[in-house]
Design a protein around this motif. Structure first.
Motif, mmCIF file in Angstrom:
data_model
loop_
_atom_site.group_PDB
_atom_site.id
_atom_site.type_symbol
_atom_site.label_atom_id
_atom_site.label_comp_id
_atom_site.label_asym_id
_atom_site.label_seq_id
_atom_site.Cartn_x
_atom_site.Cartn_y
_atom_site.Cartn_z
ATOM 1 N N SER A 308 -18.175 -28.765 50.806
ATOM 2 C CA SER A 308 -18.569 -27.360 50.885
ATOM 3 C C SER A 308 -18.867 -26.984 52.296
ATOM 4 C CB SER A 308 -19.870 -27.266 49.761
ATOM 5 O OG SER A 308 -19.612 -27.841 48.603
ATOM 6 N N ARG A 313 -16.058 -24.027 48.711
ATOM 7 C CA ARG A 313 -15.711 -25.458 48.904
ATOM 8 C C ARG A 313 -14.289 -25.883 48.789
ATOM 9 N NH1 ARG A 313 -16.862 -28.848 43.032
ATOM 10 N NH2 ARG A 313 -16.053 -26.918 41.800
ATOM 11 N N TRP A 314 -13.936 -27.030 49.293
ATOM 12 C CA TRP A 314 -12.648 -27.737 49.131
ATOM 13 C C TRP A 314 -12.647 -28.684 47.919
ATOM 14 C CZ3 TRP A 314 -8.387 -25.770 51.158
ATOM 15 C CH2 TRP A 314 -8.184 -24.876 52.270
ATOM 16 N N LYS A 315 -11.810 -29.003 47.137
ATOM 17 C CA LYS A 315 -11.694 -29.896 46.343
ATOM 18 C C LYS A 315 -10.238 -30.469 46.332
ATOM 19 C CE LYS A 315 -11.497 -27.201 42.099
ATOM 20 N NZ LYS A 315 -12.227 -26.715 40.823
ATOM 21 N N ALA A 316 -10.085 -31.789 46.314
ATOM 22 C CA ALA A 316 -8.788 -32.578 46.334
ATOM 23 C C ALA A 316 -8.858 -33.799 45.422
ATOM 24 C CB ALA A 316 -8.171 -32.499 47.598
ATOM 25 N N VAL A 352 -4.700 -29.860 45.543
ATOM 26 C CA VAL A 352 -5.499 -29.450 46.788
ATOM 27 C C VAL A 352 -6.167 -27.950 46.262
ATOM 28 C CG1 VAL A 352 -6.109 -28.945 49.053
ATOM 29 C CG2 VAL A 352 -4.563 -30.715 48.288
ATOM 30 N N ARG A 354 -9.085 -24.506 46.947
ATOM 31 C CA ARG A 354 -10.128 -24.020 47.744
ATOM 32 C C ARG A 354 -10.743 -23.091 46.861
ATOM 33 N NH1 ARG A 354 -13.871 -23.827 51.600
ATOM 34 N NH2 ARG A 354 -14.269 -21.808 52.391
ATOM 35 N N GLN A 356 -13.293 -19.750 47.180
ATOM 36 C CA GLN A 356 -13.874 -19.125 48.279
ATOM 37 C C GLN A 356 -14.666 -18.067 47.734
ATOM 38 O OE1 GLN A 356 -13.132 -19.682 51.681
ATOM 39 N NE2 GLN A 356 -14.647 -17.859 52.037
ATOM 40 N N ASP A 368 -10.491 -18.901 43.807
ATOM 41 C CA ASP A 368 -9.673 -20.171 43.633
ATOM 42 C C ASP A 368 -8.094 -20.058 43.903
ATOM 43 O OD1 ASP A 368 -12.000 -21.271 42.901
ATOM 44 O OD2 ASP A 368 -11.598 -21.468 40.888
ATOM 45 N N GLY A 370 -4.841 -22.913 44.873
ATOM 46 C CA GLY A 370 -4.530 -24.410 44.663
ATOM 47 C C GLY A 370 -3.225 -24.731 44.608
#
Length: 710
Positions: A308, A313-316, A352, A354, A356, A368, A370
């Motif tokens: 974050s 935040r990024w999530k992968a 992957v 994001r 935002q 979002d 991805g």
């Protein structure tokens, strides 16, 4: 399982339309806005400085008002599942309102699933993820979307998040009736050992625990299960299941690495003709095929990470899955003999994305974006004729490489105190490469199939008005078809001609709904929905061909209720659906095995004291067995009970009574052709004798459990 039917092949109408241009324009504007934000974060010049406030408009809480994107989504907690009696691991899916889980074969085979008027077969129109990994199998030896959840360990489930319909941009293949994401816990309050013994040779051991090393949690679990079942021939089920997980942080700032290993061997009692039971040839729990069953394994490794910053935040995640199934079946008695469906594959992929916070025309929004990738390398995909599990001839054998790519964006905007919108856009592309490796009539069925789809989504939420919100949702979705159908021109069984089938069957859905808090702690939702599917094309693993079923339309009403107070949790729901083919065939337009009415009531109570327990009853209405609707299944209720007692903080006892009223109904019913031992393999002039085929509910059984907390 699918059965041979005398159907006319109908050309499906194309119900999916091109999305409106404003979807593309809006997402171009939003992505441009995001680019400006990223440029600013990197220190690059920008024309405007953005000042944002964080806003949450997504379902990340148990509160039903103010956070959902549709009236038909929700989260099931570990507390709801804790005291719920389960016959099978996959029955945790029945916590999704309206979902029904049954079985027509042995305990190592994927269950049958039913939701919103869909016979989901083994998962063809409902996508499920466990710890970020897809469960549904594409281009599978037995059936498209095969969703085997027998590797689940219910005690490790932290939450189950579900969505219905085609409205979530994050959801791609198979998410027509809906989707579910199951996440395991990262730590346990205390290590424990569970020992369970039950009737019909049931025995289970589960050992699980976790330990924290600084900021790092380490969790491990081992499950061993054996079961003979109530069948005349012992099921001889042997299941081994393990989990090892390392994690740190939370969903916004942290990581996890999970290794899982699952193996299962079993002997199956398949569905049998009712006439064989009525004339005394076999008992209700008998069979004609003593060597049906199979073996399977699923070994996986996956990693998830979240990071974050001030804007979002990024999530992968990334995963690797080694999967194999060897399934031996005699689905029509002696009519076609036993066959083996073999599936051996390596699946890898990931996502992957994001999340935002942005400013859209002066309004706080969350975007979002991805990318998802999945590749299945199937080194063996075969259909063989067998005798007592020994291969005699090869009907079809292939090697398949299939790749799916999904790109999605989703914009949530709070326009004022009572209005918010959710706008999504998704693109999917699928490529399937088929190499023929065996089969007399399979030599020209190889090649490459390709397809793609753009799926717009739109949701509008009005409220809250006195703790009530109104929802309107619309969207496109799809399920993929078996890749072999996209290249095959010859029937692998008899050499007859086939038409190639598109890789994607499109769906368009919409719904109107309301969520309200009627009284303190009582949340209720009412949904009116409809969905149109281009074609119910399915790969018939028993025959090695793809069969066109025609387009369909479904509509229905769902009413779901959730009450929680002082350790008491009550779930109650009713679902009514109407399912029809667009073009009648075989004298009617009814969709076989589409359940029109389901209902369930689950009550659990646990205040943390000595006594705890739960009871759940479910109702399955009569459903058509063939297109005219003249033949129907029998409606029935089934009830399970769980009662527990904590002797002290180290010793816990439990009693499960499954099918407590000993209902003699059938877990599943079909209509199809078959032959019995008395009739001989050539009965009905080689076409078999048509009639009901059933797999009965398991009779009442008692299981005793002992938990030792260390």
């Amino acid at each position: 399982m699918r059965f041979k039917e005398k159907i006319s092949v109908v050309k499906a109408s194309r119900v999916a339309k091109q999305p409106p241009r404003f979807f593309y324009l809006l997402h171009f504007m939003v992505l441009s806005n995001l680019t400006v934000s990223v440029a600013q974060a990197a220190g690059l010049p920008a024309t405007d400085e953005l000042t944002l406030e964080s806003i949450v408009v997504r379902p990340q809480s148990q509160v039903l008002i103010g956070i959902a994107d549709s009236a038909s989504e929700g989260t099931v907690t570990a507390q709801q599942l804790k005291a719920r009696p389960l016959l099978r691991p996959a029955e945790v899916m029945e916590a999704v309102p309206g979902m029904i889980v049954t079985q027509h074969s042995g305990g190592g085979k994927a269950n049958q699933y039913f939701l919103r008027g869909y016979n989901l077969d083994h998962g063809s129109d409902f996508s499920t993820y466990v710890n970020g990994m897809p469960v549904n199998q594409v281009t599978h030896a037995h059936g498209q979307g095969y969703m085997d959840l027998n590797f689940l360990i219910p005690e490790l489930i932290g939450n189950l998040r579900y969505r219905k319909g085609v409205y979530a941009a994050e959801d791609g293949d198979f998410a027509v009736a809906g989707s579910a994401r199951i996440d395991y816990v990262k730590s346990l309050d205390t290590p424990f050992l569970d020992f369970t013994l039950g009737e019909y040779g049931y025995k289970r051991f589960l050992g699980a625990g976790s330990h924290k090393f600084g900021d790092v949690n380490v969790l491990a679990a081992l499950e061993l299960v054996g079961n003979d079942g109530p069948w005349d021939q012992s099921e001889n089920l042997v299941k081994r299941n393990g989990v090892f997980r390392v994690s740190s942080g939370n969903a916004y700032e942290g990581y996890s690495l999970t290794a899982m290993a699952y193996e299962n061997n079993w002997t199956a009692t398949e569905q049998v003709p009712v006439r064989a039971i009525e004339n005394g040839e076999i008992s209700k729990y008998g069979t004609f095929a003593p060597t049906d069953g199979g073996k399977t394994h699923r070994y996986s490794l996956n990693g998830e990470v979240a990071k974050s910053d001030e804007k979002g935040r990024w999530k992968a995640n990334a995963y690797l899955i080694d999967y194999q199934l060897n399934l031996f079946s005699t689905p029509s008695g002696l009519l076609d003999g036993q066959h083996e469906q073999a599936d051996k594959r390596l699946t890898w992929g990931g996502q992957v994305a994001r999340e935002q916070d942005i400013n859209l025309v002066g309004k706080n929004s969350t975007l979002d974006v991805g990318v998802q990738l999945r590749h299945d390398r199937m080194s063996e995909l075969g259909l063989y004729q067998t005798t007592n599990r020994v291969r005699d001839t090869t009907t079809r054998k292939d090697e398949v490489d299939q790749t799916g790519i999904g790109i999605f964006s989703n914009l949530n905007t709070q326009w004022n105190d009572w209005l918010r919108t959710n706008v999504g856009l998704r693109w999917d592309g699928i490529k399937s490469e088929i190499k023929n490796k065996g089969g007399e009539f399979n030599i020209n069925n190889g090649g490459t199939g390709r397809d793609h789809q753009v799926s717009p989504k739109l949701g509008v939420v009005f409220g809250p008005f006195d703790k009530t919100e109104f929802y309107a949702n619309w969207g496109h979705g799809f399920h993929s078809n078996d890749g072999r159908g996209s290249t095959a021109t010859t029937n692998a069984v008899d050499g007859s001609s086939l038409e190639r089938i598109p890789l994607i069957a499109k769906a368009v859905g919409s719904e109107l709904g309301v969520r309200t808090q009627l009284l303190p702690n009582w949340h209720s939702s009412l949904t009116f929905w409809q969905i149109a599917l281009d074609s119910e094309l399915v790969y018939i693993g028993d025959e090695g061909v793809t069969e066109p079923k025609g387009g369909s339309k479904r509509r229905g009403i769902e009413w779901s209720n959730y009450y929680s107070h002082d350790g008491l949790i009550l779930d109650a729901d009713v679902a009514i659906s109407h399912a029809r083919f667009n073009v009648p065939s075989n004298g009617g337009d009814k969709i076989p095995n589409a359940i029109p009415v389901t209902a369930s009531l689950a009550v659990t109570h646990d205040t943390g004291g000595q006594w705890f327990g739960g009871v759940r009853t479910r109702y399955i209405g009569a459903y058509p067995l063939e297109e005219t609707g003249a033949l129907k299944s029998k409606a029935f209720w089934a009830t399970n009970l769980k009662l527990g007692y904590r002797y002290d903080k180290h010793i816990q006892l439990s009693l499960d009574v499954l099918n407590i009223f000993n209902s003699t109904a059938n877990d599943i019913e079909y209509f199809g052709a078959s032959c019995t031992n008395a009739e001989g393999a050539g009965c009905g002039g080689g076409e078999g004798i048509e009639g009901r085929l059933i797999h009965p509910l398991e009779p009442r059984s008692v299981r005793l459990g002992l938990r030792l907390s260390l």
